[in-house]
Write an enzyme that holds these catalytic residues in place. Structure first.
Site, PDB file in Angstrom:
ATOM      1  N   HIS A 169       0.817  -1.217   0.000  1.00 44.77           N
ATOM      2  CA  HIS A 169       0.000   0.000   0.000  1.00 44.77           C
ATOM      3  C   HIS A 169       0.851   1.268   0.000  1.00 44.77           C
ATOM      4  CE1 HIS A 169       0.572  -0.240   4.476  1.00 44.77           C
ATOM      5  NE2 HIS A 169       0.595   1.070   4.349  1.00 44.77           N
ATOM      6  N   ASP A 199       0.199  -7.697   1.383  1.00 44.25           N
ATOM      7  CA  ASP A 199       0.662  -6.314   1.537  1.00 44.25           C
ATOM      8  C   ASP A 199       2.191  -6.225   1.580  1.00 44.25           C
ATOM      9  OD1 ASP A 199       0.304  -3.606   1.653  1.00 44.25           O
ATOM     10  OD2 ASP A 199      -0.042  -3.532   3.815  1.00 44.25           O
ATOM     11  N   SER A 278       4.872   2.666   7.991  1.00 43.92           N
ATOM     12  CA  SER A 278       4.482   1.499   7.200  1.00 43.92           C
ATOM     13  C   SER A 278       5.627   1.060   6.300  1.00 43.92           C
ATOM     14  CB  SER A 278       3.254   1.821   6.350  1.00 43.92           C
ATOM     15  OG  SER A 278       2.130   2.069   7.158  1.00 43.92           O
TER      16      SER A 278
END
Length: 435
Positions: A169, A199, A278
């Site tokens: 993402h 992911d 992230s």
């Protein structure tokens, strides 16, 4: 007449005081004798002016030595006086607070655990990179095509070949990607491959070997709740930061932000994971990689003490496939199923098959999709209740079972068809774009 005035001035009497010289008695113009007494208790003879002048010239040579001593003593006294005044003045005008600058403080002493944390951050920071996601946008007024940042995140060096691992993402929808190292050098990155379901994405940069410091790979199978963990990243676009915490839970399950497919065995931690963290590494106390920071549970988007990391054991297998083949070969049944809420309204548990293409594994095996009859009435398709004897109550259960299988495996799918159950063998295949 002038001589008389001068002699009168010299012969004018003056009295003795503590701060003045004694006054001499008047002198006679023709007298060359010694004057009378100055004081009744002490006899002092004072010569005449002529005698004074003569004696001064006569005794000048005898007084040179004594005058030199007097001058030397006077100079020493004057020097001591000046030094004392200068010291007193400096003490008076000097700021007392400035004296604290001369106080030598002992070096800061850190505890052993603090030293270990500092060392861990310094040794692993060169392995963590900052990723900028650029997207193509067209200006509404000039119609010029521009590249603007649409997101950012973290990543880390996987090997010396320039492979960078991050979250999918973080790079989703990017036209160009920039990777910035700890020394602020920036390189263009290319996408090697990605796995939307887990992911995970792998990039590659053409950077010098001395800048590529792979992060040590650990193991996530033997983690324990309460174990210390450390997260390194670039939250809110800041420079490298370190947050610490402990493992709050193991074997958690979250959904992929891209496909909604569940990610299993996720690590839960209370280490602060904010936007920008992230894709960054989650390390153990030895500085080894145990997970990729991927998500937080927070309505506001800021750290709430509940963060999740994909375990390194899952990541390693995915990255190896992406580096070798540029894709992940994951088995599928080849169906589209209804949302879990729709099946619950029917009063049954399982996965309702909405579509099963004829060229897919399920279609080839004979699974029936949901359709409408000639009168427009809805005819429910097969409801999958188990795979290989493992109960299936929702879509997550189905994905969880398929993750344990490989492409080419033959599985037994039990379905509820109308009012009876049937067992149908299905050979798993990869997704069409991976063939």
């Amino acid at each position: 007449m002038a001589a008389y005035s001068l002699l009168s001035t010299l012969s004018s009497p003056f009295s003795r005081s503590p701060n003045r010289n004694p006054k001499l008695p008047p002198l006679s113009l023709t007298s060359t004798s010694k004057p009378s007494f100055l004081f009744p208790t002490r006899k002092l003879s004072l010569p005449s002016l002529h005698s004074l002048i003569f004696n001064q010239s006569k005794n000048s040579s005898n007084n040179n030595s004594s005058n030199s001593c007097i001058v030397s003593l006077a100079f020493d006294s004057f020097f001591i006086l000046c030094t004392s005044l200068a010291l007193s003045f400096s003490l008076f005008v000097t700021d007392v607070g400035a004296a604290s600058a001369f106080v030598v403080t002992p070096p800061r002493k850190l505890q052993s655990d603090e030293l270990a944390t500092v060392r861990l951050f310094q040794e692993n920071t060169p392995s963590v990179v900052y990723i900028t996601n650029l997207a193509v946008r067209q200006d509404a007024f000039t119609l010029d095509v521009l590249e603007v940042p649409q997101g950012s995140g973290s990543g880390f060096v996987w090997d010396t070949d320039g492979h960078i691992v991050t979250n999918y993402h973080v790079i989703r929808g990017a036209s160009d990607l920039k990777v910035t190292f700890a020394d602020q050098t920036t390189y263009d990155a290319k996408v090697v491959g990605f796995d939307q379901d887990k992911d995970v994405a792998v990039l590659r940069v053409d950077a010098p070997k001395d800048k590529l410091r792979p992060i040590p790979i650990g193991v996530s199978a033997d983690l324990l709740v309460g174990q210390k963990v450390y997260a390194i990243g670039n939250p809110f676009g800041l420079d490298h930061t370190l947050t610490t915490g402990v493992i709050s839970g193991l074997r958690r399950e979250i959904s992929s932000a891209a496909t909604g497919r569940p990610i299993q065995d996720v690590i839960q931690t209370d280490a602060a994971i904010n936007p920008g963290n992230s894709g960054g590494p989650l390390l153990d106390s030895s500085g080894n990689l145990i997970g990729i920071n991927t998500a937080i549970y927070s309505p506001s988007g800021a750290n709430s003490g509940v963060g999740f990391s994909i375990p390194v054991d899952t990541v390693s297998g995915i990255v190896d496939q992406l580096v070798k083949f540029g894709k992940v070969t994951r088995p599928i049944l080849g169906i589209k199923f209804a949302p879990d809420q729709s099946v619950e309204q029917l009063g049954v548990s399982g996965v309702l098959v909405l579509d099963a293409p004829a060229n897919g594994p399920a279609g080839k095996a004979g699974l029936r999709p949901t359709k409408r009859d000639a009168y427009g009435r809805l005819v429910l398709g097969d409801i999958i209740t188990s795979v290989n004897g493992k109960k299936v109550t929702n879509g997550s259960d189905l994905y969880r079972i398929l993750d344990q299988c490989k492409v080419g495996d033959k599985v037994t799918v039990e379905v509820l068809r109308g009012d009876h159950k049937e067992k149908i063998p299905v050979i798993l295949e990869p997704t069409p774009d991976e063939t």
